[in-house]
Design an enzyme around this catalytic site. Structure first.
Site, PDB file in Angstrom:
ATOM      1  N   LYS A 191      33.225 -31.407 -27.911  1.00  0.00           N
ATOM      2  CA  LYS A 191      33.937 -31.668 -29.302  1.00  0.00           C
ATOM      3  C   LYS A 191      33.008 -31.460 -30.429  1.00  0.00           C
ATOM      4  CE  LYS A 191      35.538 -35.815 -28.952  1.00  0.00           C
ATOM      5  NZ  LYS A 191      35.103 -36.156 -27.622  1.00  0.00           N
ATOM      6  N   ARG A 206      41.663 -41.685 -31.817  1.00  0.00           N
ATOM      7  CA  ARG A 206      41.289 -42.007 -30.564  1.00  0.00           C
ATOM      8  C   ARG A 206      42.130 -42.836 -29.822  1.00  0.00           C
ATOM      9  NH1 ARG A 206      35.288 -41.049 -31.007  1.00  0.00           N
ATOM     10  NH2 ARG A 206      34.382 -40.927 -28.917  1.00  0.00           N
ATOM     11  N   ARG A 243      22.056 -35.213 -22.386  1.00  0.00           N
ATOM     12  CA  ARG A 243      22.144 -35.034 -23.900  1.00  0.00           C
ATOM     13  C   ARG A 243      21.184 -35.626 -24.796  1.00  0.00           C
ATOM     14  NH1 ARG A 243      27.841 -35.502 -26.879  1.00  0.00           N
ATOM     15  NH2 ARG A 243      27.732 -37.925 -26.743  1.00  0.00           N
ATOM     16  N   ARG A 248      21.197 -41.067 -27.330  1.00  0.00           N
ATOM     17  CA  ARG A 248      21.968 -42.160 -27.986  1.00  0.00           C
ATOM     18  C   ARG A 248      22.080 -43.182 -26.830  1.00  0.00           C
ATOM     19  NH1 ARG A 248      27.397 -39.229 -29.630  1.00  0.00           N
ATOM     20  NH2 ARG A 248      28.289 -40.920 -28.815  1.00  0.00           N
ATOM     21  N   ARG A 294      32.629 -45.555 -21.368  1.00  0.00           N
ATOM     22  CA  ARG A 294      33.368 -44.533 -22.391  1.00  0.00           C
ATOM     23  C   ARG A 294      34.554 -43.885 -21.615  1.00  0.00           C
ATOM     24  NH1 ARG A 294      28.480 -41.646 -24.615  1.00  0.00           N
ATOM     25  NH2 ARG A 294      30.001 -40.830 -26.189  1.00  0.00           N
TER      26      ARG A 294
HETATM   27  P1  AMP Z   1      31.161 -40.084 -30.573  1.00  0.00           P
HETATM   28  O1  AMP Z   1      30.096 -39.853 -31.157  1.00  0.00           O
HETATM   29  O2  AMP Z   1      32.694 -39.460 -31.145  1.00  0.00           O
HETATM   30  O3  AMP Z   1      31.298 -40.253 -29.032  1.00  0.00           O
HETATM   31  O4  AMP Z   1      31.658 -41.688 -31.134  1.00  0.00           O
HETATM   32  C1  AMP Z   1      30.670 -42.877 -30.564  1.00  0.00           C
HETATM   33  C2  AMP Z   1      31.246 -44.233 -30.540  1.00  0.00           C
HETATM   34  O5  AMP Z   1      31.861 -44.302 -31.848  1.00  0.00           O
HETATM   35  C3  AMP Z   1      32.371 -44.384 -29.724  1.00  0.00           C
HETATM   36  O6  AMP Z   1      32.267 -44.663 -28.483  1.00  0.00           O
HETATM   37  C4  AMP Z   1      33.204 -45.391 -30.248  1.00  0.00           C
HETATM   38  O7  AMP Z   1      32.222 -46.704 -30.097  1.00  0.00           O
HETATM   39  C5  AMP Z   1      33.072 -45.203 -32.018  1.00  0.00           C
HETATM   40  N1  AMP Z   1      34.046 -44.359 -32.405  1.00  0.00           N
HETATM   41  C6  AMP Z   1      33.948 -43.142 -32.759  1.00  0.00           C
HETATM   42  N2  AMP Z   1      35.125 -42.769 -33.046  1.00  0.00           N
HETATM   43  C7  AMP Z   1      35.958 -43.585 -33.118  1.00  0.00           C
HETATM   44  C8  AMP Z   1      37.458 -43.904 -33.159  1.00  0.00           C
HETATM   45  N3  AMP Z   1      38.267 -42.775 -34.023  1.00  0.00           N
HETATM   46  N4  AMP Z   1      37.822 -44.944 -33.016  1.00  0.00           N
HETATM   47  C9  AMP Z   1      37.166 -46.190 -32.703  1.00  0.00           C
HETATM   48  N5  AMP Z   1      35.839 -46.062 -32.539  1.00  0.00           N
HETATM   49  C10 AMP Z   1      35.303 -44.743 -32.704  1.00  0.00           C
END
Ligand code: AMP
Length: 208
Positions: free
Chosen positions: A15, A88, A122, A155, A166
């Site tokens: 994404k 999400r 990554r 990360r 996750r």
């Molecule tokens: P990402 O970079 O999109 O993988 O997001 C990293 C982390 O941020 C996720 O594992 C969640 O803990 C939090 N996060 C990101 N977007 C959301 C969302 N829309 N709703 C809830 N938690 C989020």
């Protein structure tokens, strides 16, 4: 061209990479809740302090915090927008519907085994948010971002122990959004395998 686009798909499905290309090549503004939250954590803001424990465990940050953050950003954006990592949950999708009309949801479909390999390999740039893969898309100079020269990092939530959680959180909370957008006639599923450019060619077709 579609102007309000949601990118769906499990963590590691591409994404961020595809959203970034939609931004640089077609001029969309990419709104990534993950990037916003990581920045808030780095800056020690009240949001960052609240979000950190959820992020570290691979869980979701509570809906009210995320929805508030997103509403604020949406009000600032003009023109085409890509939502990366939001919504999400169904509750977040309903909240988004109240703000804007989504024209398209692109579901990037990738097998779990491949996702684990991608996430654990990554490396990310803390400054410009570019992402690399140690084997398939390494930076030109080891450990250094091609785009802005910052030191790359892994990360915490890309470490093997958190990745499995996750994926479970994705299946339990976010997977139902595929049916949500399908029922609205807005879903396109793209196999997220192949080269970045091959996948982008399909994404570009979908947004036209
Ligand atoms: P990402 O970079 O999109 O993988 O997001 C990293 C982390 O941020 C996720 O594992 C969640 O803990 C939090 N996060 C990101 N977007 C959301 C969302 N829309 N709703 C809830 N938690 C989020």
């Amino acid at each position: 061209m579609k102007t309000k686009i949601v990118l769906l798909g499990p963590p590691g499905s591409g994404k961020g990479t595809q959203g970034e290309k939609l931004g640089s090549e077609l001029g969309y503004t990419r709104l990534s809740t993950g990037d916003m939250l990581r920045e808030a954590v780095r800056n020690g803001t009240p949001l960052g302090i609240k979000a950190k424990e959820f992020m570290d465990s691979g869980g979701l940050v509570p809906n009210d915090l995320i929805i508030g953050l997103m509403k604020e950003k949406i009000s600032e954006v003009e023109g085409g927008v890509i939502f990366d990592g939001f919504p999400r949950t169904v509750e977040q999708a309903d909240a988004l519907e109240k703000e804007i009309e989504v024209d398209l949801a692109i579901n990037l479909d990738v097998e779990d085994e491949e996702l684990v390999a991608r996430l654990t390999n990554r490396r990310s740039c803390p400054k410009c948010n570019a992402v690399y893969h140690l084997a398939s898309n390494p930076p030109r100079k080891e450990g250094v971002c091609d785009k802005c020269g910052s030191a790359l990092y892994q990360r915490d939530d890309d470490k093997a122990a958190t990745v499995q959680n996750r994926l479970k959180v994705y299946r339990d909370n976010t997977f139902p959004l595929i049916a949500y957008y399908k029922n609205k006639g807005k879903l396109v599923t793209i196999m997220g395998v192949g080269s970045i450019d091959e996948i982008f060619a399909k994404v570009k077709k979908a947004v036209q």
